[in-house]
Design a protein around this motif. Structure first.
Motif, PDB file in Angstrom:
ATOM      1  N   LEU A   1      13.078  12.202   7.547  1.00 34.11           N
ATOM      2  CA  LEU A   1      14.075  11.432   8.275  1.00 34.11           C
ATOM      3  C   LEU A   1      15.291  11.404   7.482  1.00 34.11           C
ATOM      4  O   LEU A   1      16.345  11.289   7.579  1.00 34.11           O
ATOM      5  CB  LEU A   1      13.461   9.962   8.545  1.00 34.11           C
ATOM      6  CG  LEU A   1      12.585   9.983   9.759  1.00 34.11           C
ATOM      7  CD1 LEU A   1      11.826   8.856   9.822  1.00 34.11           C
ATOM      8  CD2 LEU A   1      13.489  10.162  11.183  1.00 34.11           C
ATOM      9  N   LEU A   2      14.871  11.133   6.017  1.00 32.39           N
ATOM     10  CA  LEU A   2      16.112  10.899   5.056  1.00 32.39           C
ATOM     11  C   LEU A   2      16.872  12.211   4.873  1.00 32.39           C
ATOM     12  O   LEU A   2      18.019  12.203   4.824  1.00 32.39           O
ATOM     13  CB  LEU A   2      15.445  10.720   3.734  1.00 32.39           C
ATOM     14  CG  LEU A   2      15.086   9.144   3.173  1.00 32.39           C
ATOM     15  CD1 LEU A   2      14.592   8.870   1.911  1.00 32.39           C
ATOM     16  CD2 LEU A   2      16.358   8.129   3.651  1.00 32.39           C
ATOM     17  N   ALA A   3      16.193  13.391   4.942  1.00 37.27           N
ATOM     18  CA  ALA A   3      16.971  14.569   4.768  1.00 37.27           C
ATOM     19  C   ALA A   3      17.812  14.774   6.028  1.00 37.27           C
ATOM     20  O   ALA A   3      19.045  15.212   5.786  1.00 37.27           O
ATOM     21  CB  ALA A   3      15.881  15.793   4.697  1.00 37.27           C
ATOM     22  N   GLU A   4      17.337  14.684   7.197  1.00 34.63           N
ATOM     23  CA  GLU A   4      18.086  14.807   8.576  1.00 34.63           C
ATOM     24  C   GLU A   4      19.270  13.817   8.746  1.00 34.63           C
ATOM     25  O   GLU A   4      20.113  14.036   8.886  1.00 34.63           O
ATOM     26  CB  GLU A   4      17.158  14.729   9.603  1.00 34.63           C
ATOM     27  CG  GLU A   4      16.157  16.048   9.883  1.00 34.63           C
ATOM     28  CD  GLU A   4      16.888  17.387   9.770  1.00 34.63           C
ATOM     29  OE1 GLU A   4      18.176  17.166  10.356  1.00 34.63           O
ATOM     30  OE2 GLU A   4      16.108  18.234   9.406  1.00 34.63           O
TER      31      GLU A   4
ATOM     32  N   ALA B   1       2.923   9.820   6.892  1.00 32.61           N
ATOM     33  CA  ALA B   1       3.919   8.960   6.788  1.00 32.61           C
ATOM     34  C   ALA B   1       4.993   9.394   5.707  1.00 32.61           C
ATOM     35  O   ALA B   1       6.159   9.332   6.126  1.00 32.61           O
ATOM     36  CB  ALA B   1       3.260   7.475   6.551  1.00 32.61           C
ATOM     37  N   ARG B   2       4.583   9.627   4.423  1.00 32.76           N
ATOM     38  CA  ARG B   2       5.624   9.793   3.459  1.00 32.76           C
ATOM     39  C   ARG B   2       6.377  11.335   3.979  1.00 32.76           C
ATOM     40  O   ARG B   2       7.531  11.237   3.862  1.00 32.76           O
ATOM     41  CB  ARG B   2       5.009  10.263   2.288  1.00 32.76           C
ATOM     42  CG  ARG B   2       5.590  10.841   1.026  1.00 32.76           C
ATOM     43  CD  ARG B   2       6.854  10.064   0.702  1.00 32.76           C
ATOM     44  NE  ARG B   2       6.405   8.914   0.088  1.00 32.76           N
ATOM     45  CZ  ARG B   2       7.666   7.993  -0.191  1.00 32.76           C
ATOM     46  NH1 ARG B   2       8.701   8.355  -0.033  1.00 32.76           N
ATOM     47  NH2 ARG B   2       7.144   6.676  -0.858  1.00 32.76           N
ATOM     48  N   ARG B   3       5.907  12.083   4.337  1.00 33.38           N
ATOM     49  CA  ARG B   3       6.580  13.351   4.868  1.00 33.38           C
ATOM     50  C   ARG B   3       7.494  13.059   6.057  1.00 33.38           C
ATOM     51  O   ARG B   3       8.618  13.440   6.043  1.00 33.38           O
ATOM     52  CB  ARG B   3       5.478  14.506   5.557  1.00 33.38           C
ATOM     53  CG  ARG B   3       4.789  15.085   4.356  1.00 33.38           C
ATOM     54  CD  ARG B   3       4.155  16.407   5.010  1.00 33.38           C
ATOM     55  NE  ARG B   3       3.050  16.167   5.941  1.00 33.38           N
ATOM     56  CZ  ARG B   3       1.782  15.701   5.700  1.00 33.38           C
ATOM     57  NH1 ARG B   3       1.412  15.716   4.355  1.00 33.38           N
ATOM     58  NH2 ARG B   3       0.962  15.477   6.620  1.00 33.38           N
TER      59      ARG B   3
ATOM     60  N   LEU C   1      11.055   6.293  13.330  1.00 36.86           N
ATOM     61  CA  LEU C   1      12.362   6.238  12.510  1.00 36.86           C
ATOM     62  C   LEU C   1      12.636   4.641  12.196  1.00 36.86           C
ATOM     63  O   LEU C   1      12.683   4.163  11.319  1.00 36.86           O
ATOM     64  CB  LEU C   1      13.647   6.584  13.180  1.00 36.86           C
ATOM     65  CG  LEU C   1      14.739   6.163  12.421  1.00 36.86           C
ATOM     66  CD1 LEU C   1      15.851   7.763  12.825  1.00 36.86           C
ATOM     67  CD2 LEU C   1      15.563   5.122  12.763  1.00 36.86           C
ATOM     68  N   TYR C   2      12.343   3.800  13.419  1.00 38.42           N
ATOM     69  CA  TYR C   2      12.690   2.427  13.375  1.00 38.42           C
ATOM     70  C   TYR C   2      11.370   1.799  12.199  1.00 38.42           C
ATOM     71  O   TYR C   2      11.680   0.687  12.059  1.00 38.42           O
ATOM     72  CB  TYR C   2      12.611   1.596  14.664  1.00 38.42           C
ATOM     73  CG  TYR C   2      13.934   1.970  15.162  1.00 38.42           C
ATOM     74  CD1 TYR C   2      15.094   1.485  14.409  1.00 38.42           C
ATOM     75  CD2 TYR C   2      14.151   2.676  16.459  1.00 38.42           C
ATOM     76  CE1 TYR C   2      16.413   1.650  15.052  1.00 38.42           C
ATOM     77  CE2 TYR C   2      15.574   2.715  16.968  1.00 38.42           C
ATOM     78  CZ  TYR C   2      16.586   2.083  16.146  1.00 38.42           C
ATOM     79  OH  TYR C   2      17.925   2.465  16.798  1.00 38.42           O
ATOM     80  N   ARG C   3      10.272   2.235  12.414  1.00 38.93           N
ATOM     81  CA  ARG C   3       9.082   1.880  11.572  1.00 38.93           C
ATOM     82  C   ARG C   3       9.501   1.981   9.922  1.00 38.93           C
ATOM     83  O   ARG C   3       9.355   1.082   9.335  1.00 38.93           O
ATOM     84  CB  ARG C   3       7.781   2.397  11.775  1.00 38.93           C
ATOM     85  CG  ARG C   3       6.975   1.670  13.008  1.00 38.93           C
ATOM     86  CD  ARG C   3       5.534   2.318  12.881  1.00 38.93           C
ATOM     87  NE  ARG C   3       5.528   3.903  13.305  1.00 38.93           N
ATOM     88  CZ  ARG C   3       5.578   4.331  14.160  1.00 38.93           C
ATOM     89  NH1 ARG C   3       5.929   3.375  15.422  1.00 38.93           N
ATOM     90  NH2 ARG C   3       5.396   5.568  14.586  1.00 38.93           N
ATOM     91  N   HIS C   4      10.307   2.924   9.896  1.00 36.79           N
ATOM     92  CA  HIS C   4      10.446   3.206   8.296  1.00 36.79           C
ATOM     93  C   HIS C   4      11.976   2.417   8.198  1.00 36.79           C
ATOM     94  O   HIS C   4      12.145   1.959   6.810  1.00 36.79           O
ATOM     95  CB  HIS C   4      10.668   4.439   8.063  1.00 36.79           C
ATOM     96  CG  HIS C   4       9.485   5.523   7.984  1.00 36.79           C
ATOM     97  ND1 HIS C   4       8.349   5.525   6.933  1.00 36.79           N
ATOM     98  CD2 HIS C   4       9.074   6.435   8.618  1.00 36.79           C
ATOM     99  CE1 HIS C   4       7.435   6.088   6.991  1.00 36.79           C
ATOM    100  NE2 HIS C   4       7.606   6.851   8.221  1.00 36.79           N
ATOM    101  N   PHE C   5      12.682   2.347   8.960  1.00 38.75           N
ATOM    102  CA  PHE C   5      14.144   1.823   8.988  1.00 38.75           C
ATOM    103  C   PHE C   5      14.498   1.112  10.015  1.00 38.75           C
ATOM    104  O   PHE C   5      14.707   1.401  11.110  1.00 38.75           O
ATOM    105  CB  PHE C   5      15.135   3.023   8.429  1.00 38.75           C
ATOM    106  CG  PHE C   5      14.776   4.139   7.860  1.00 38.75           C
ATOM    107  CD1 PHE C   5      14.938   3.811   6.263  1.00 38.75           C
ATOM    108  CD2 PHE C   5      14.251   5.347   8.052  1.00 38.75           C
ATOM    109  CE1 PHE C   5      14.479   4.932   5.515  1.00 38.75           C
ATOM    110  CE2 PHE C   5      13.823   6.186   7.263  1.00 38.75           C
ATOM    111  CZ  PHE C   5      13.740   6.213   6.078  1.00 38.75           C
TER     112      PHE C   5
ATOM    113  N   ARG D   1       0.918  -1.343   0.015  1.00 42.09           N
ATOM    114  CA  ARG D   1       0.089   0.186   0.098  1.00 42.09           C
ATOM    115  C   ARG D   1       0.899   1.428   0.028  1.00 42.09           C
ATOM    116  O   ARG D   1       1.813   1.342   0.567  1.00 42.09           O
ATOM    117  CB  ARG D   1      -1.057  -0.052   1.373  1.00 42.09           C
ATOM    118  CG  ARG D   1      -1.896  -1.173   1.271  1.00 42.09           C
ATOM    119  CD  ARG D   1      -2.877  -0.851   2.413  1.00 42.09           C
ATOM    120  NE  ARG D   1      -2.902   0.145   3.314  1.00 42.09           N
ATOM    121  CZ  ARG D   1      -2.918   0.113   4.652  1.00 42.09           C
ATOM    122  NH1 ARG D   1      -3.677  -1.060   4.959  1.00 42.09           N
ATOM    123  NH2 ARG D   1      -2.954   1.058   5.294  1.00 42.09           N
ATOM    124  N   PRO D   2       0.683   2.271  -0.793  1.00 42.53           N
ATOM    125  CA  PRO D   2       1.130   3.513  -0.851  1.00 42.53           C
ATOM    126  C   PRO D   2       1.037   3.998   0.609  1.00 42.53           C
ATOM    127  O   PRO D   2       0.331   3.946   1.491  1.00 42.53           O
ATOM    128  CB  PRO D   2       0.429   4.379  -1.871  1.00 42.53           C
ATOM    129  CG  PRO D   2      -0.578   3.697  -2.189  1.00 42.53           C
ATOM    130  CD  PRO D   2      -0.600   2.336  -1.592  1.00 42.53           C
TER     131      PRO D   2
END
Length: 197
Positions: free
Chosen positions: A26-29, A19-21, A57-61, A13-14
């Motif tokens: 997180l990637l930028a920081e 969540a996208r923001r 953070l841990y949910r995404h990575f 699912r997209p």
């Protein structure tokens, strides 16, 4: 059984907009933190600067190497594109050297990246290896094969060793920021040993 097959084929699912923001922040920081403080920068600080909790953070990575792989994805794509361009270069050995120099430049941008790539080289299951190490090794294999077929590089040279050597050069460059010529000198020295007799 039919239910399992249907679930396995369902695309992910997209992400919701929030969540996208969070993911993008997180990637930028992380990119900023890795550039300023190295790849061992505090994950808690990265989450705090992104305005989220460490759980987000841990949910995404799920781990540091997953975050590193996501941060470096754009640069890896650029390196892979550069390798494709160089497969058409008229001088295969110079093309290989140019590409390895691009890897040194990339790795030395983020303190600790070359060391992390060296450490994960034997673990093909790690996120960093799958996202960065293996694609670079595959791209380098083609450039190395062209250089060997042209007779410029010894036939017993293998890409895994060459990538480890390149990461070691990047690590040396990282440790010697006041010597801008070091990477070129070390690559030239390495290629003296790689040349076919």
């Amino acid at each position: 059984m039919a239910m399992e097959t249907a679930t396995a084929q369902t695309p992910p699912r997209p992400m919701r907009a929030d969540a996208r923001r969070n993911y993008e922040r997180l990637l930028a920081e992380a990119r900023t933190a890795f550039t300023q403080h190295g790849t061992d920068a505090s994950l808690e600080d990265i989450a705090r600067r992104a305005g989220v909790g460490i759980g987000t953070l841990y949910r995404h990575f799920p781990n540091r190497t997953a975050l590193m792989g996501a941060v470096f994805q754009g640069e890896i794509c650029a390196l892979l594109e550069r390798s494709r361009e160089l497969t058409q270069a008229p001088r295969p050995c110079q093309a290989l050297i140019d590409w390895l120099r691009a890897i040194v430049d990339h790795a030395s941008t983020y303190r600790g990246l070359s060391q992390a790539l060296m450490a994960c080289s034997g673990d093909e299951t790690s996120e960093l290896s799958r996202g960065c190490g293996l694609p670079l090794r595959e791209a380098g294999s083609e450039l190395l094969a062209r250089a060997q077929q042209s007779g410029a590089v010894r036939s017993d040279v293998v890409i895994a060793d060459l990538m480890q050597l390149t990461n070691a050069i990047a690590l040396a460059v990282e440790q010697s920021p006041d010597d801008p010529e070091l990477a070129d000198r070390l690559l030239a020295l390495a290629f003296t040993g790689l040349k076919a007799r």
